[in-house]
Design an enzyme around this catalytic site. Sequence first.
Site, PDB file in Angstrom:
ATOM      1  N   GLU A  40      34.958  17.635  42.265  1.00 44.73           N
ATOM      2  CA  GLU A  40      33.504  17.504  42.179  1.00 44.73           C
ATOM      3  C   GLU A  40      33.127  16.021  42.221  1.00 44.73           C
ATOM      4  O   GLU A  40      32.207  15.603  42.928  1.00 44.73           O
ATOM      5  CB  GLU A  40      33.021  18.158  40.868  1.00 44.73           C
ATOM      6  CG  GLU A  40      31.548  17.945  40.549  1.00 44.73           C
ATOM      7  CD  GLU A  40      30.599  18.608  41.536  1.00 44.73           C
ATOM      8  OE1 GLU A  40      31.079  19.294  42.465  1.00 44.73           O
ATOM      9  OE2 GLU A  40      29.369  18.414  41.400  1.00 44.73           O
ATOM     10  N   SER A  87      43.316 -19.494  22.683  1.00 43.98           N
ATOM     11  CA  SER A  87      44.614 -18.821  22.695  1.00 43.98           C
ATOM     12  C   SER A  87      44.926 -18.323  21.291  1.00 43.98           C
ATOM     13  O   SER A  87      44.120 -18.476  20.377  1.00 43.98           O
ATOM     14  CB  SER A  87      45.694 -19.766  23.192  1.00 43.98           C
ATOM     15  OG  SER A  87      45.763 -20.883  22.340  1.00 43.98           O
ATOM     16  N   GLU A 119      44.465  -4.938  16.470  1.00 41.04           N
ATOM     17  CA  GLU A 119      44.466  -4.441  17.849  1.00 41.04           C
ATOM     18  C   GLU A 119      45.851  -4.565  18.440  1.00 41.04           C
ATOM     19  O   GLU A 119      46.501  -5.599  18.273  1.00 41.04           O
ATOM     20  CB  GLU A 119      43.510  -5.291  18.722  1.00 41.04           C
ATOM     21  CG  GLU A 119      42.091  -5.280  18.226  1.00 41.04           C
ATOM     22  CD  GLU A 119      41.240  -6.412  18.821  1.00 41.04           C
ATOM     23  OE1 GLU A 119      41.741  -7.155  19.702  1.00 41.04           O
ATOM     24  OE2 GLU A 119      40.088  -6.545  18.389  1.00 41.04           O
ATOM     25  N   LYS A 121      48.469  -5.701  20.994  1.00 41.90           N
ATOM     26  CA  LYS A 121      48.374  -6.840  21.914  1.00 41.90           C
ATOM     27  C   LYS A 121      48.844  -6.392  23.287  1.00 41.90           C
ATOM     28  O   LYS A 121      50.034  -6.273  23.561  1.00 41.90           O
ATOM     29  CB  LYS A 121      49.214  -8.010  21.404  1.00 41.90           C
ATOM     30  CG  LYS A 121      49.027  -9.261  22.235  1.00 41.90           C
ATOM     31  CD  LYS A 121      49.626 -10.467  21.553  1.00 41.90           C
ATOM     32  CE  LYS A 121      49.378 -11.728  22.366  1.00 41.90           C
ATOM     33  NZ  LYS A 121      50.013 -11.693  23.697  1.00 41.90           N
ATOM     34  N   ASP A 123      49.921  -6.257  27.025  1.00 45.50           N
ATOM     35  CA  ASP A 123      50.722  -7.206  27.785  1.00 45.50           C
ATOM     36  C   ASP A 123      50.193  -7.269  29.212  1.00 45.50           C
ATOM     37  O   ASP A 123      50.703  -6.624  30.113  1.00 45.50           O
ATOM     38  CB  ASP A 123      52.185  -6.767  27.755  1.00 45.50           C
ATOM     39  CG  ASP A 123      53.122  -7.922  28.044  1.00 45.50           C
ATOM     40  OD1 ASP A 123      52.636  -9.053  28.197  1.00 45.50           O
ATOM     41  OD2 ASP A 123      54.327  -7.680  28.130  1.00 45.50           O
ATOM     42  N   GLU A 179      41.613  -7.700  28.434  1.00 46.35           N
ATOM     43  CA  GLU A 179      42.935  -7.809  29.039  1.00 46.35           C
ATOM     44  C   GLU A 179      43.020  -6.832  30.207  1.00 46.35           C
ATOM     45  O   GLU A 179      42.697  -5.650  30.064  1.00 46.35           O
ATOM     46  CB  GLU A 179      43.994  -7.472  27.969  1.00 46.35           C
ATOM     47  CG  GLU A 179      45.388  -7.906  28.324  1.00 46.35           C
ATOM     48  CD  GLU A 179      45.708  -9.349  27.905  1.00 46.35           C
ATOM     49  OE1 GLU A 179      44.796 -10.099  27.465  1.00 46.35           O
ATOM     50  OE2 GLU A 179      46.880  -9.717  28.036  1.00 46.35           O
ATOM     51  N   TYR A 231      38.279  -6.932  24.417  1.00 49.72           N
ATOM     52  CA  TYR A 231      38.669  -7.260  23.052  1.00 49.72           C
ATOM     53  C   TYR A 231      37.810  -8.336  22.391  1.00 49.72           C
ATOM     54  O   TYR A 231      37.997  -8.634  21.219  1.00 49.72           O
ATOM     55  CB  TYR A 231      40.149  -7.616  22.933  1.00 49.72           C
ATOM     56  CG  TYR A 231      40.608  -8.822  23.740  1.00 49.72           C
ATOM     57  CD1 TYR A 231      40.153 -10.105  23.442  1.00 49.72           C
ATOM     58  CD2 TYR A 231      41.522  -8.667  24.766  1.00 49.72           C
ATOM     59  CE1 TYR A 231      40.575 -11.196  24.166  1.00 49.72           C
ATOM     60  CE2 TYR A 231      41.968  -9.758  25.498  1.00 49.72           C
ATOM     61  CZ  TYR A 231      41.484 -11.018  25.187  1.00 49.72           C
ATOM     62  OH  TYR A 231      41.904 -12.093  25.903  1.00 49.72           O
ATOM     63  N   LYS A 322      54.110 -10.853  16.947  1.00 51.27           N
ATOM     64  CA  LYS A 322      54.812 -10.370  18.145  1.00 51.27           C
ATOM     65  C   LYS A 322      55.999  -9.489  17.777  1.00 51.27           C
ATOM     66  O   LYS A 322      56.674  -9.722  16.776  1.00 51.27           O
ATOM     67  CB  LYS A 322      55.340 -11.571  18.961  1.00 51.27           C
ATOM     68  CG  LYS A 322      54.244 -12.537  19.433  1.00 51.27           C
ATOM     69  CD  LYS A 322      53.522 -12.031  20.662  1.00 51.27           C
ATOM     70  CE  LYS A 322      54.218 -12.359  21.952  1.00 51.27           C
ATOM     71  NZ  LYS A 322      54.067 -13.722  22.414  1.00 51.27           N
ATOM     72  N   CYS A 416      91.179   3.706  40.701  1.00 45.18           N
ATOM     73  CA  CYS A 416      90.585   3.950  39.389  1.00 45.18           C
ATOM     74  C   CYS A 416      91.167   3.004  38.347  1.00 45.18           C
ATOM     75  O   CYS A 416      92.383   2.901  38.221  1.00 45.18           O
ATOM     76  CB  CYS A 416      90.837   5.394  38.986  1.00 45.18           C
ATOM     77  SG  CYS A 416      90.285   5.763  37.316  1.00 45.18           S
ATOM     78  N   CYS A 419      93.440   5.207  35.869  1.00 42.11           N
ATOM     79  CA  CYS A 419      94.664   5.932  36.235  1.00 42.11           C
ATOM     80  C   CYS A 419      95.234   5.476  37.567  1.00 42.11           C
ATOM     81  O   CYS A 419      96.252   6.002  38.011  1.00 42.11           O
ATOM     82  CB  CYS A 419      94.377   7.426  36.295  1.00 42.11           C
ATOM     83  SG  CYS A 419      93.302   7.871  37.660  1.00 42.11           S
ATOM     84  N   CYS A 434      86.588   8.588  40.937  1.00 42.62           N
ATOM     85  CA  CYS A 434      88.033   8.614  40.833  1.00 42.62           C
ATOM     86  C   CYS A 434      88.515   9.977  41.304  1.00 42.62           C
ATOM     87  O   CYS A 434      87.967  10.997  40.918  1.00 42.62           O
ATOM     88  CB  CYS A 434      88.429   8.394  39.379  1.00 42.62           C
ATOM     89  SG  CYS A 434      90.137   8.798  39.055  1.00 42.62           S
ATOM     90  N   CYS A 440      93.591  11.352  35.115  1.00 46.36           N
ATOM     91  CA  CYS A 440      92.773  10.231  34.685  1.00 46.36           C
ATOM     92  C   CYS A 440      92.387  10.419  33.213  1.00 46.36           C
ATOM     93  O   CYS A 440      91.779  11.421  32.852  1.00 46.36           O
ATOM     94  CB  CYS A 440      91.524  10.146  35.558  1.00 46.36           C
ATOM     95  SG  CYS A 440      90.464   8.781  35.093  1.00 46.36           S
TER      96      CYS A 440
HETATM   97  O1  D41 Z   1      45.357  -7.474  23.649  1.00 49.67           O
HETATM   98  C1  D41 Z   1      45.376  -8.699  23.840  1.00 49.67           C
HETATM   99  N1  D41 Z   1      46.234  -9.209  24.688  1.00 49.67           N
HETATM  100  C2  D41 Z   1      44.422  -9.610  23.116  1.00 49.67           C
HETATM  101  C3  D41 Z   1      44.357 -10.943  23.488  1.00 49.67           C
HETATM  102  C4  D41 Z   1      43.585  -9.130  22.083  1.00 49.67           C
HETATM  103  N2  D41 Z   1      43.603  -7.818  21.707  1.00 49.67           N
HETATM  104  N3  D41 Z   1      42.748  -9.973  21.460  1.00 49.67           N
HETATM  105  C5  D41 Z   1      42.686 -11.279  21.793  1.00 49.67           C
HETATM  106  N4  D41 Z   1      41.824 -12.076  21.143  1.00 49.67           N
HETATM  107  C6  D41 Z   1      41.745 -13.361  21.440  1.00 49.67           C
HETATM  108  C7  D41 Z   1      40.778 -14.206  20.688  1.00 49.67           C
HETATM  109  C8  D41 Z   1      40.946 -13.987  19.210  1.00 49.67           C
HETATM  110  C9  D41 Z   1      40.978 -15.654  20.987  1.00 49.67           C
HETATM  111  C10 D41 Z   1      39.408 -13.803  21.080  1.00 49.67           C
HETATM  112  C11 D41 Z   1      43.493 -11.818  22.833  1.00 49.67           C
HETATM  113  C12 D41 Z   1      43.345 -13.192  23.130  1.00 49.67           C
HETATM  114  N5  D41 Z   1      42.471 -13.931  22.416  1.00 49.67           N
HETATM  115  C13 D41 Z   1      44.075 -13.906  24.167  1.00 49.67           C
HETATM  116  N6  D41 Z   1      44.653 -13.384  25.223  1.00 49.67           N
HETATM  117  C14 D41 Z   1      45.215 -14.367  25.933  1.00 49.67           C
HETATM  118  C15 D41 Z   1      44.968 -15.535  25.319  1.00 49.67           C
HETATM  119  C16 D41 Z   1      44.257 -15.255  24.212  1.00 49.67           C
END
Ligand code: D41
Length: 678
Positions: A40, A87, A119, A121, A123, A179, A231, A322, A416, A419, A434, A440
């Site tokens: 649809e 960052s 949250e 993170k 990738d 992201e 985010y 991390k 082998c 054996c 083998c 074996c």
């Molecule tokens: O999920 C993420 N990769 C993520 C990256 C996230 N959930 N929150 C983030 N919040 C920030 C701030 C606090 C600076 C607003 C981030 C990043 N920064 C971030 N990602 C790459 C550099 C910084």
Amino acid sequence: MSENSSNQSAEADIHRLKQSIEDFNYQYYVLDDPSVPDIEYDRLMRELIQLETKHPELKTADSPSQKVGGKALSKFEQIEHEMPMLSLDNGFEDDDLFNFETRVQDRLNSKDTIEFACEPKLDGLAVSILYENGVLIQAATRGDGQVGENITENVKTIANVPLKLRSQNIPSRIEVRGEVFMPKQGFDELNLSQKEKGEKPFANPRNAAAGSLRQLDSKVTAARPLRMYAYSLGVLEGGEISDTSSHSERLAYLGKLGLPLCKETSVAKGAQACLDYFRKIGELRNDLSYDIDGVVFKVNDIALQQRLGFVSKAPRWAMAQKFPAQEELTVLNDVEFQVGRTGAITPVARLEPVFVGGVTVSNATLHNQDEIARLGIKIGDTVVIRRAGDVIPQIVSVILDKRPETAKDIEFPSHCPECNSHVERIENEAVIRCTGGLVCSAQRKQAIKHFASRKAFDIEGLGDKIVDQLVDAELIKDPSDIFKLTLSPLVSLERFGDKSAVNLLRSIDAAKSTSLAKFLYSLGIREVGESTARNLALHFLSLEKIIAANEEALKDVQDVGAIVATHIYEFFNEPANVVIIEKLLSAGVNWPDITPPSADAQPMLGKTVVLTGTLQQMGRAEAKAKLQDLGAKVSGSISAKTDLLVAGEKAGSKLTKASELGIETWDEQAFVDYLASL
Ligand code: D41
């Protein structure tokens, strides 16, 4: 109808279609609750595209049809961020999280428990997306945080990024930060199609997302399964949001505007609760549909965030905890070859030990020759190794820049490693095997278990666990040793009483009398099951003739094709196998001569019979065996050479074809009556 009114109705139609498609997108991508079937949706989209093609002046940049990509660029323009994209500080140990909370409290001069927004993170790659009066007008990469690249055309193709915001009171300018990532499933599918096209697969979803986002031709990006989760907020002008709100409320607000959010976010009070969340997400990690490399914690109260501010380029109010790295660099020191239960020989990488994904890894599978060719790997190479969750460590790629001059090609063994029997590689199969079979050591336990099993020598009391015990104690090395077992070493085994030892020896002795068919089956020749063993016995009548047969002669046997014939031929031409057979015979293994059945006993000799449909009174295999006993050749398809069709219930095309060809056909009862009359 006048030109004008036709245009007016087209305009209304386009408006209606856009509205519906935007609603469906919102339900699908943001609420995760699809309200219409895909066909649809596709139908509405086709209708919209048709109308817009007919009336190009009515086509707007925010139309949901504009997700297919536009003209290719020659380069990306630079864009300066109005507000820098900060960052994140990283933490790895539990203490890092507690220290973070303490730092925040000290800075705020407060002992109150801090509330954190939590949250996963993602990738992927950070992006900034700017909406003016609700319309997506610009998107940029993070770049160095100050200046990024203009990737507006590419971001517009991402399926869950709205080209237009929803809701009543839309801010005049709003910059959404989030992201961009590639879900695991999309990544797997993309890599499959890369392989099919003969193109290089991507090492991981992050690389695939980055490669897809940095395409000058947005049509390429459009074909890639990218997603975005918002985010945070950058620039904000107008709208309903006040300065006193919390981060979690701001995210909810973004959701209301139609932006997609990660579903696993939460709020936690204090570092311990954050640590609990971190562990919970760690356990969920493998089951999530996207890759994450940790968790981000943010002081939830925006007023507190403002008091905390930032140092150099990272906010004091946020940190990323991390997971242990899932990818690391290490050196391939050597490749060894392991023999599996079926004789398959797999190359195993011996690595310089490296800490990855939370454990020290020193081995990884290289799968097979094709995989080694795909990686282009040599001994001495520096490699990227990946260990995700409980998954076996994998070599992802080779860093060619780091290849030493002394790097050596990986050579596959011709014999082998266990054996010394020779190794075969079947055409179109990636594995090498083998051919040693029974001798074996790696295949020994498995072979002995098969030898003793019910349909083979049927040795009561010689189950899998006992076989393991006997082989580990080196009481038996090959099946012929079973017949040399004596009482005293047996009773010295753990959990082995006098009585069970005596019983075992008795059943071993009884098992010596068998049949040629069972004997052949017991040998565990590849693809020689019960029925093929039986056919071989009936065809050749003696073991000597089978051992002497060449592949052509073997192919004359019922149901034996070229591949099975090769397996049989190679088995009997491996001297080690012949030695074991001789040992079995001299240990007293015997079977009665097979007297070639007389023509009387085989009334169907020379006849070709086909079975079809469902039989009620016996199984298909049983019916086939009965027919073969009577001398018939049982074939799978009807041809002019077919003499008889036995058709059970729900017989289909074979019955039709047989009647077209005028072939005699029996129903099941006629067949049963015939058997009874013999
Ligand atoms: O999920 C993420 N990769 C993520 C990256 C996230 N959930 N929150 C983030 N919040 C920030 C701030 C606090 C600076 C607003 C981030 C990043 N920064 C971030 N990602 C790459 C550099 C910084």
